[in-house]
Design a protein around this motif. Structure first.
Motif, PDB file in Angstrom:
ATOM      1  N   ILE A 193       0.379  -1.252   0.400  1.00  0.00           N
ATOM      2  CA  ILE A 193       0.683   0.100  -0.196  1.00  0.00           C
ATOM      3  C   ILE A 193       0.426   1.237   0.264  1.00  0.00           C
ATOM      4  N   GLU A 194       1.797   1.498   0.925  1.00  0.00           N
ATOM      5  CA  GLU A 194       2.609   2.646   0.627  1.00  0.00           C
ATOM      6  C   GLU A 194       3.372   2.534  -0.246  1.00  0.00           C
ATOM      7  N   GLU A 195       4.158   1.552  -1.200  1.00  0.00           N
ATOM      8  CA  GLU A 195       5.107   1.947  -2.287  1.00  0.00           C
ATOM      9  C   GLU A 195       4.322   1.964  -3.638  1.00  0.00           C
ATOM     10  N   ALA A 196       2.338   1.390  -3.154  1.00  0.00           N
ATOM     11  CA  ALA A 196       1.605   2.462  -4.791  1.00  0.00           C
ATOM     12  C   ALA A 196       1.888   3.338  -4.055  1.00  0.00           C
ATOM     13  N   TYR A 197       0.740   4.263  -3.313  1.00  0.00           N
ATOM     14  CA  TYR A 197       0.962   5.019  -2.619  1.00  0.00           C
ATOM     15  C   TYR A 197       1.624   6.247  -3.377  1.00  0.00           C
ATOM     16  N   ASN A 198       2.969   5.972  -2.966  1.00  0.00           N
ATOM     17  CA  ASN A 198       3.842   6.867  -3.397  1.00  0.00           C
ATOM     18  C   ASN A 198       4.536   7.149  -4.892  1.00  0.00           C
ATOM     19  N   ASN A 199       3.410   6.147  -5.598  1.00  0.00           N
ATOM     20  CA  ASN A 199       4.006   5.982  -7.260  1.00  0.00           C
ATOM     21  C   ASN A 199       2.486   5.996  -7.638  1.00  0.00           C
ATOM     22  N   GLU A 255     -12.785  -8.074   7.128  1.00  0.00           N
ATOM     23  CA  GLU A 255     -11.895  -7.827   7.604  1.00  0.00           C
ATOM     24  C   GLU A 255     -10.781  -6.759   6.297  1.00  0.00           C
ATOM     25  N   LEU A 256     -12.003  -6.867   5.232  1.00  0.00           N
ATOM     26  CA  LEU A 256     -11.230  -5.310   4.834  1.00  0.00           C
ATOM     27  C   LEU A 256     -10.589  -4.012   5.552  1.00  0.00           C
ATOM     28  N   LEU A 257     -12.514  -3.269   5.472  1.00  0.00           N
ATOM     29  CA  LEU A 257     -12.575  -2.610   5.486  1.00  0.00           C
ATOM     30  C   LEU A 257     -11.782  -1.475   6.334  1.00  0.00           C
ATOM     31  N   PRO A 258     -10.664  -2.037   7.412  1.00  0.00           N
ATOM     32  CA  PRO A 258      -9.811  -0.949   8.067  1.00  0.00           C
ATOM     33  C   PRO A 258      -8.691  -0.262   7.391  1.00  0.00           C
ATOM     34  N   PHE A 259      -8.568  -0.611   5.592  1.00  0.00           N
ATOM     35  CA  PHE A 259      -7.581  -0.938   4.677  1.00  0.00           C
ATOM     36  C   PHE A 259      -7.913   0.526   4.013  1.00  0.00           C
ATOM     37  N   LEU A 260      -9.216   1.006   3.908  1.00  0.00           N
ATOM     38  CA  LEU A 260     -10.317   1.537   3.300  1.00  0.00           C
ATOM     39  C   LEU A 260      -9.978   3.336   3.973  1.00  0.00           C
ATOM     40  N   LYS A 261      -8.867   3.441   4.723  1.00  0.00           N
ATOM     41  CA  LYS A 261      -8.393   4.654   5.737  1.00  0.00           C
ATOM     42  C   LYS A 261      -7.991   5.130   4.684  1.00  0.00           C
ATOM     43  N   TYR A 262      -6.420   4.148   3.820  1.00  0.00           N
ATOM     44  CA  TYR A 262      -5.380   4.734   3.074  1.00  0.00           C
ATOM     45  C   TYR A 262      -6.917   5.342   1.452  1.00  0.00           C
ATOM     46  N   PRO A 263      -5.994   6.028   0.910  1.00  0.00           N
ATOM     47  CA  PRO A 263      -7.286   7.089  -0.512  1.00  0.00           C
ATOM     48  C   PRO A 263      -6.885   5.790  -1.595  1.00  0.00           C
ATOM     49  N   ASN A 264      -5.492   4.940  -1.318  1.00  0.00           N
ATOM     50  CA  ASN A 264      -5.537   4.284  -2.932  1.00  0.00           C
ATOM     51  C   ASN A 264      -5.963   3.590  -3.172  1.00  0.00           C
ATOM     52  N   VAL A 265      -7.174   2.797  -1.855  1.00  0.00           N
ATOM     53  CA  VAL A 265      -7.141   1.188  -1.755  1.00  0.00           C
ATOM     54  C   VAL A 265      -8.552   1.045  -2.607  1.00  0.00           C
ATOM     55  N   HIS A 266      -9.147  -0.063  -2.779  1.00  0.00           N
ATOM     56  CA  HIS A 266      -9.891  -0.325  -2.793  1.00  0.00           C
ATOM     57  C   HIS A 266     -10.522  -2.127  -2.717  1.00  0.00           C
TER      58      HIS A 266
END
Length: 438
Positions: free
Chosen positions: A261-267, A288-299
């Motif tokens: 997630i971090e590497e993708a966000y940076n790019n 299980e997946l919902l908390p990751f939605l807090k990162y703007p590039n996650v679906h």
């Protein structure tokens, strides 16, 4: 001459006495400074309350419980800690790789399950004893009224505390880009699919993430050159929950997920997190997946093929009602947590029975954008026929299309033959908004 010698001796004796006093004083000071360190007790072993390894023998649970109690009782002088009600009703996140869930709020209680790092849970009760604070949480276990207890020491109140660069996602320009309300109107998404630890599951496992991102960017550029007015966004599609025998699920390590997630966000790259469900209910898998939605590039995504306790023996399914319930939960979570932008929810289909009552699926759970993805490997003719059949579900206008790279001729390793070109993919009707390469 004799007098002078005597005087010199006297002076010498005085000097020696002064030096002796100074040495004694210095030694005493040094000893006094060191003594508090010498009196400090040795470090206590931390009570981890972690889950047993699958390879441990039967009876280990009782041993673990006893060891945990011993640790609690040997933490030194017991000082009562006042309980605070601030945490009740709030959400916390698991901070270690595996944390036991127990039937009651103590280390002797039966282990009824476990939670992985990053898992979000809601606290419904707090009990503080002399040796530890325990949280009663909502936990999917009908035998115990869907409740359980966890050791509070291994939780954090902010998921950002679980990784080393919490300010990484504070880039306003990048956040505005990822959360643009017209992101998917203006762009086609090209994604690379798989699991970092499996070469067979897709291209993700065949390259380090930095190299993978470079490759998907190059593929995206090929599409961008022929995509008309629309631009192209690269993405990484991760199988977060992988089905195991009897429908059990293997969850990807939290730190590994976050590294992508971090590497993708940076790019400027999107991330899709897919859960294969197995024997789990779709809503439980989604949570299980919902908390990751807090990162703007996650679906997010669910794969109906693997929603079964007999993987590789039967094809699973979702119903239209279940897809709507998942979208509803996802939408409510986004709204209640102030999550910006539209987020895609992807589900796959390559045969009719994978989606029951598909006509019941709604596309009105804003800000969730459902994506009906054509899956399956084979010849272009067969894949196009499947996509044409899926296109009849006009109630889900946003479509996706998956392609399979060649990897090996070994039995059980699938691929498209031949692989469709970007021109052929973009000429599909309807034109896919999400293009996935496995």
């Amino acid at each position: 001459m004799g007098y002078k010698m005597t005087k010199k001796k006297s002076v010498l004796i005085v000097v020696l006495l002064v030096l002796l006093v100074l040495v004694i004083s210095f030694t005493g000071c040094t000893k006094l400074q060191a003594s508090p360190q010498e009196e400090q007790p040795p470090n206590q072993q931390e009570n981890t309350d972690t889950a047993d390894e699958a390879t441990e023998e039967e009876g280990t649970e009782e041993k673990e419980n006893q060891e945990e109690v011993d640790e609690n009782e040997n933490t030194g002088e017991k000082t009562p800690v006042e309980s605070s009600n601030n945490v009740i009703g709030s959400k916390v996140y698991i901070s270690i790789d595996k944390l036991n869930v127990r039937a009651e709020g103590n280390g002797q209680s039966k282990v009824i399950g476990s939670l992985v790092k990053g898992k979000e849970v809601q606290v419904i009760e707090e009990v503080t004893r002399e040796e530890a604070t325990w949280y009663k949480i909502e936990f999917n276990n009908s035998e115990y009224n869907n409740e359980g207890w966890i050791f509070s020491q291994h939780t954090v109140s902010d998921i950002n505390d679980l990784f080393s660069s919490p300010k990484l996602f504070d880039n306003k320009e990048m956040n505005d880009y990822f959360t643009s309300p017209t992101l998917f109107d203006d762009n086609t998404v090209v994604a690379y699919y798989g699991h970092p630890n499996s070469k067979i599951m897709g291209i993700v496992g065949r390259h380090p993430k930095e190299e993978l991102i470079s490759l998907v960017q190059k593929t995206s550029e090929k599409y961008d050159a022929i995509n008309g007015d629309k631009s192209v966004i690269p993405a990484i599609y991760l199988v977060y929950g992988t089905v195991q025998p009897k429908g059990e699920i293997g969850i990807m390590n939290f730190d590994l997920v976050m590294s992508y997630i971090e590497e993708a966000y940076n790019n400027g790259v999107l991330i899709y997190l897919d859960h294969q469900m197995g024997k789990n209910a779709p809503t439980d898998a989604l949570k299980e997946l919902l908390p990751f939605l807090k990162y703007p590039n996650v679906h997010l995504a669910l794969d109906p093929e693997w929603r079964t306790d007999k993987p590789m023996k039967e094809v699973g399914h979702l119903t239209g009602g279940e897809i709507n319930e998942v979208q509803k939960i996802m939408s409510e979570y986004m709204i209640s947590n102030g999550i910006q932008g539209k987020r895609q929810f992807v589900f796959h289909q390559f045969v009719d029975k994978m989606i029951h009552d598909i006509e019941a699926v709604s596309s009105n759970y804003d800000p969730v954008l459902p994506v009906h993805n054509t899956s399956g490997w084979g010849s272009p003719e067969g894949k196009i026929a499947t996509h044409t059949r899926n296109s009849k579900a006009t109630n889900i206008p946003y479509k996706g299309f998956k392609l399979w790279y060649f990897y090996s001729n070994e039995p059980g390793v699938h691929f498209d033959n031949p692989l469709m070109t970007p021109e052929e993919v973009l000429n599909l009707d309807p034109k896919p908004g999400l293009i996935i390469y496995q």
